[in-house]
Design a protein around this motif. Sequence first.
Motif, mmCIF file in Angstrom:
data_model
loop_
_atom_site.group_PDB
_atom_site.id
_atom_site.type_symbol
_atom_site.label_atom_id
_atom_site.label_comp_id
_atom_site.label_asym_id
_atom_site.label_seq_id
_atom_site.Cartn_x
_atom_site.Cartn_y
_atom_site.Cartn_z
ATOM 1 N N GLU A 92 20.416 65.946 48.460
ATOM 2 C CA GLU A 92 21.111 65.049 49.175
ATOM 3 C C GLU A 92 20.303 63.782 48.943
ATOM 4 O O GLU A 92 21.149 62.666 48.729
ATOM 5 N N ARG A 95 21.604 62.342 45.433
ATOM 6 C CA ARG A 95 22.970 61.677 45.687
ATOM 7 C C ARG A 95 22.889 60.456 46.494
ATOM 8 O O ARG A 95 23.977 60.068 46.697
ATOM 9 N N HIS A 96 21.896 60.025 47.077
ATOM 10 C CA HIS A 96 21.779 59.263 48.016
ATOM 11 C C HIS A 96 22.246 57.688 47.398
ATOM 12 O O HIS A 96 21.326 57.556 46.517
ATOM 13 N N PRO A 97 23.094 56.820 47.920
ATOM 14 C CA PRO A 97 23.334 55.685 47.108
ATOM 15 C C PRO A 97 22.235 54.703 47.621
ATOM 16 O O PRO A 97 21.923 54.262 48.587
ATOM 17 N N GLN A 100 25.617 49.743 45.670
ATOM 18 C CA GLN A 100 26.919 50.012 45.070
ATOM 19 C C GLN A 100 27.674 48.916 44.270
ATOM 20 O O GLN A 100 27.352 47.677 44.734
ATOM 21 N N ASP A 105 28.868 54.158 43.695
ATOM 22 C CA ASP A 105 27.485 54.436 44.234
ATOM 23 C C ASP A 105 26.601 54.419 42.917
ATOM 24 O O ASP A 105 26.858 55.319 41.861
ATOM 25 N N THR A 107 23.186 56.162 42.734
ATOM 26 C CA THR A 107 22.400 56.866 43.237
ATOM 27 C C THR A 107 21.014 57.060 42.822
ATOM 28 O O THR A 107 20.576 56.393 41.799
ATOM 29 N N VAL A 108 20.108 57.648 43.646
ATOM 30 C CA VAL A 108 18.802 57.629 43.122
ATOM 31 C C VAL A 108 18.677 58.134 41.713
ATOM 32 O O VAL A 108 17.936 57.988 40.778
ATOM 33 N N LYS A 109 19.270 59.309 41.625
ATOM 34 C CA LYS A 109 19.266 60.146 40.258
ATOM 35 C C LYS A 109 19.798 59.141 39.252
ATOM 36 O O LYS A 109 19.544 59.138 38.144
ATOM 37 N N THR A 110 20.822 58.414 39.593
ATOM 38 C CA THR A 110 21.394 57.582 38.465
ATOM 39 C C THR A 110 20.585 56.528 38.036
ATOM 40 O O THR A 110 20.424 56.231 36.690
ATOM 41 N N THR A 131 29.410 55.526 35.966
ATOM 42 C CA THR A 131 28.267 55.380 36.791
ATOM 43 C C THR A 131 27.415 54.748 36.205
ATOM 44 O O THR A 131 26.597 53.821 36.517
#
Length: 174
Positions: A92, A95-97, A100, A105, A107-110, A131
């Motif tokens: 989670e 995936r947390h934004p 934006q 979004d 996210t942390v991963k992005t 993304t």
Amino acid sequence: MRDMFTPEQLFIYNFEKLIRCHDNPTQENLFESVGPLRRLLLDHPSITSLANRRAQLKFRFTIYSDPTMRINYDPKIHPSTPEIIKTMTLDEFLRHPLMQFRGTDITVKTAINYVRDYAGLEHKNEPDSDTLRAAHNVNWIGLGGMPAILYCLKGAVSLTLQGYEPLYRKLKGQ
């Protein structure tokens, strides 16, 4: 042949690099924080999962109403009780934004992947998804005197430290 460093030593090394970044969140330090973030959060297996084999701790990443919270709530450090806004598992959290951009979004991963693979930390490629293009385009926006994507990584660093603090304390105590 013996490994140069144990997973536990590597975890401590990367965690302490994030502490230094958290304590001095310059543009350069936030850019450099992506390496430790990737190793602690994204690699398969991550340094964290390898260092946690014995302890078997369950990690939670908590967003508090007090944005300065880096570690788990301690009444000696924070006399007023902060409100818990959200508690997340690792998946989670990734995936947390963080922000934006035009409805997408980031996210942390992005953010970690963008800085690593597209902004030049390890590679300098052209973004190849909507993304990642959003992460690239948001860099034209400056926040806190730096590209927005780096500014937003401050939150990822803080939450990573807070979530993995129990393992860090346990390993440092050994």
